[in-house]
Motif scaffolding. Sequence first.
Motif, PDB file in Angstrom:
ATOM      1  N   GLU A   2     -17.592  12.402  13.137  1.00  0.00           N
ATOM      2  CA  GLU A   2     -18.418  11.384  13.142  1.00  0.00           C
ATOM      3  C   GLU A   2     -19.865  11.525  13.064  1.00  0.00           C
ATOM      4  OE1 GLU A   2     -17.440   9.052  16.644  1.00  0.00           O
ATOM      5  OE2 GLU A   2     -14.950   9.267  16.240  1.00  0.00           O
ATOM      6  N   THR A   4     -23.679   9.393  13.112  1.00  0.00           N
ATOM      7  CA  THR A   4     -24.368   8.249  13.327  1.00  0.00           C
ATOM      8  C   THR A   4     -25.962   8.134  12.806  1.00  0.00           C
ATOM      9  OG1 THR A   4     -23.097   7.657  15.431  1.00  0.00           O
ATOM     10  CG2 THR A   4     -25.276   6.672  15.376  1.00  0.00           C
ATOM     11  N   SER A  15     -28.847  -3.117  14.402  1.00  0.00           N
ATOM     12  CA  SER A  15     -27.660  -2.012  13.899  1.00  0.00           C
ATOM     13  C   SER A  15     -27.365  -2.571  12.473  1.00  0.00           C
ATOM     14  CB  SER A  15     -26.434  -2.070  14.840  1.00  0.00           C
ATOM     15  OG  SER A  15     -25.850  -3.597  14.666  1.00  0.00           O
ATOM     16  N   MET A  17     -24.545  -1.145   9.069  1.00  0.00           N
ATOM     17  CA  MET A  17     -23.597  -0.292   8.625  1.00  0.00           C
ATOM     18  C   MET A  17     -23.513  -0.024   7.217  1.00  0.00           C
ATOM     19  SD  MET A  17     -20.602   1.216   9.801  1.00  0.00           S
ATOM     20  CE  MET A  17     -19.961   0.402  11.267  1.00  0.00           C
ATOM     21  N   ALA A  18     -23.698   1.599   6.898  1.00  0.00           N
ATOM     22  CA  ALA A  18     -23.599   1.943   5.560  1.00  0.00           C
ATOM     23  C   ALA A  18     -22.311   2.345   5.117  1.00  0.00           C
ATOM     24  CB  ALA A  18     -24.857   3.073   5.492  1.00  0.00           C
ATOM     25  N   ARG A  19     -22.277   2.740   3.823  1.00  0.00           N
ATOM     26  CA  ARG A  19     -21.046   2.960   3.111  1.00  0.00           C
ATOM     27  C   ARG A  19     -21.501   4.154   2.193  1.00  0.00           C
ATOM     28  NH1 ARG A  19     -16.607  -0.178   1.838  1.00  0.00           N
ATOM     29  NH2 ARG A  19     -16.310   0.713  -0.172  1.00  0.00           N
ATOM     30  N   THR A  21     -20.482   7.582  -0.149  1.00  0.00           N
ATOM     31  CA  THR A  21     -19.561   8.095  -0.989  1.00  0.00           C
ATOM     32  C   THR A  21     -19.659   9.541  -1.209  1.00  0.00           C
ATOM     33  OG1 THR A  21     -18.843   5.846  -2.014  1.00  0.00           O
ATOM     34  CG2 THR A  21     -18.030   7.874  -2.964  1.00  0.00           C
ATOM     35  N   VAL A  26     -14.928   7.394   0.595  1.00  0.00           N
ATOM     36  CA  VAL A  26     -15.834   6.327   1.352  1.00  0.00           C
ATOM     37  C   VAL A  26     -16.030   6.571   2.631  1.00  0.00           C
ATOM     38  CG1 VAL A  26     -16.422   4.168   1.332  1.00  0.00           C
ATOM     39  CG2 VAL A  26     -15.555   4.790  -0.788  1.00  0.00           C
ATOM     40  N   TYR A  27     -17.282   6.841   3.263  1.00  0.00           N
ATOM     41  CA  TYR A  27     -17.349   7.158   4.702  1.00  0.00           C
ATOM     42  C   TYR A  27     -18.097   5.730   5.281  1.00  0.00           C
ATOM     43  CZ  TYR A  27     -16.038  11.913   3.934  1.00  0.00           C
ATOM     44  OH  TYR A  27     -15.272  12.837   3.810  1.00  0.00           O
ATOM     45  N   GLN A  28     -17.737   5.243   6.273  1.00  0.00           N
ATOM     46  CA  GLN A  28     -18.688   4.031   6.996  1.00  0.00           C
ATOM     47  C   GLN A  28     -19.640   5.008   8.070  1.00  0.00           C
ATOM     48  OE1 GLN A  28     -18.633   0.993   6.369  1.00  0.00           O
ATOM     49  NE2 GLN A  28     -16.916   1.052   5.075  1.00  0.00           N
ATOM     50  N   VAL A  29     -20.914   4.766   7.827  1.00  0.00           N
ATOM     51  CA  VAL A  29     -21.829   5.238   8.738  1.00  0.00           C
ATOM     52  C   VAL A  29     -22.737   4.289   9.478  1.00  0.00           C
ATOM     53  CG1 VAL A  29     -23.852   7.099   8.883  1.00  0.00           C
ATOM     54  CG2 VAL A  29     -21.857   7.359   7.193  1.00  0.00           C
ATOM     55  N   PRO A  30     -22.425   4.133  10.742  1.00  0.00           N
ATOM     56  CA  PRO A  30     -23.069   3.135  11.465  1.00  0.00           C
ATOM     57  C   PRO A  30     -24.776   3.510  11.649  1.00  0.00           C
ATOM     58  CG  PRO A  30     -21.905   4.460  13.106  1.00  0.00           C
ATOM     59  CD  PRO A  30     -21.390   4.968  11.512  1.00  0.00           C
TER      60      PRO A  30
END
Length: 231
Positions: A2, A4, A15, A17-19, A21, A26-30
């Motif tokens: 994970e 952050t 805050s 949320m970035a995507r 690749t 594809v990753y979700q990065v807060p």
Amino acid sequence: MEVTANGLPFDGVTSLMARLTVAGRVYQVPIDLFDAEMGLPYANESFDVIVAGELFEHFYRKPWYFLAESWRCLRENGQLILTTPNGHSLSTMYKFWKRGPTGHGFNPDYPSQRHAREYSVNEMERLLYSQGFSSKVWTKTYSRIERWPGLLGPVKHLVHDGVQAMAARPSGLLHDRASTILVTARKTERLPSDPPAFMIGHGGAVGDPRTGGNFSASAVSELASSPSPTC
């Protein structure tokens, strides 16, 4: 794994949320937006690794507090990876000799503009030790002039590369004079304490107008009144 990320807040946004690749995945990065110099909004022992790239030189109030907070938020034997410009680099020395701008002179209203303070290898080692870390600190120059003009260009090229190689060495002539300081620091059992004496200014002034060198003595008492980092 994970991840952050962090950035400064803007227009009331705290805050994002970035995507990201990577290799088709594809990753979700807060992205948490906050002032990292004033504390990290995470629980004790939240991370295995904290990365601070070209951030530390912009702190202008009590930069050591970021190190103390990193210590608090790292798990046992966690690592802090940090890069920052070398205040004792050959290029900075040259600017001093030529009386040119050195990158010091911080504007708190625009924290991305210039630097509050730049540090030497020895200063970073002392700072990290005071905040509970064991560390390896070295320097490296990443920029490179590919071609030098004129008939003596090839000779200048060789001399330049040779000098930069000497500047990146940990000992010998011109040692620790490369442009960027790199740090890998490991959390120890020592609690963070007051910063080294060289960080604290006299007369209550924040920052030395010539070098950006010191921070106010009141910042230490403010830190002492804050909750002690514990894990």
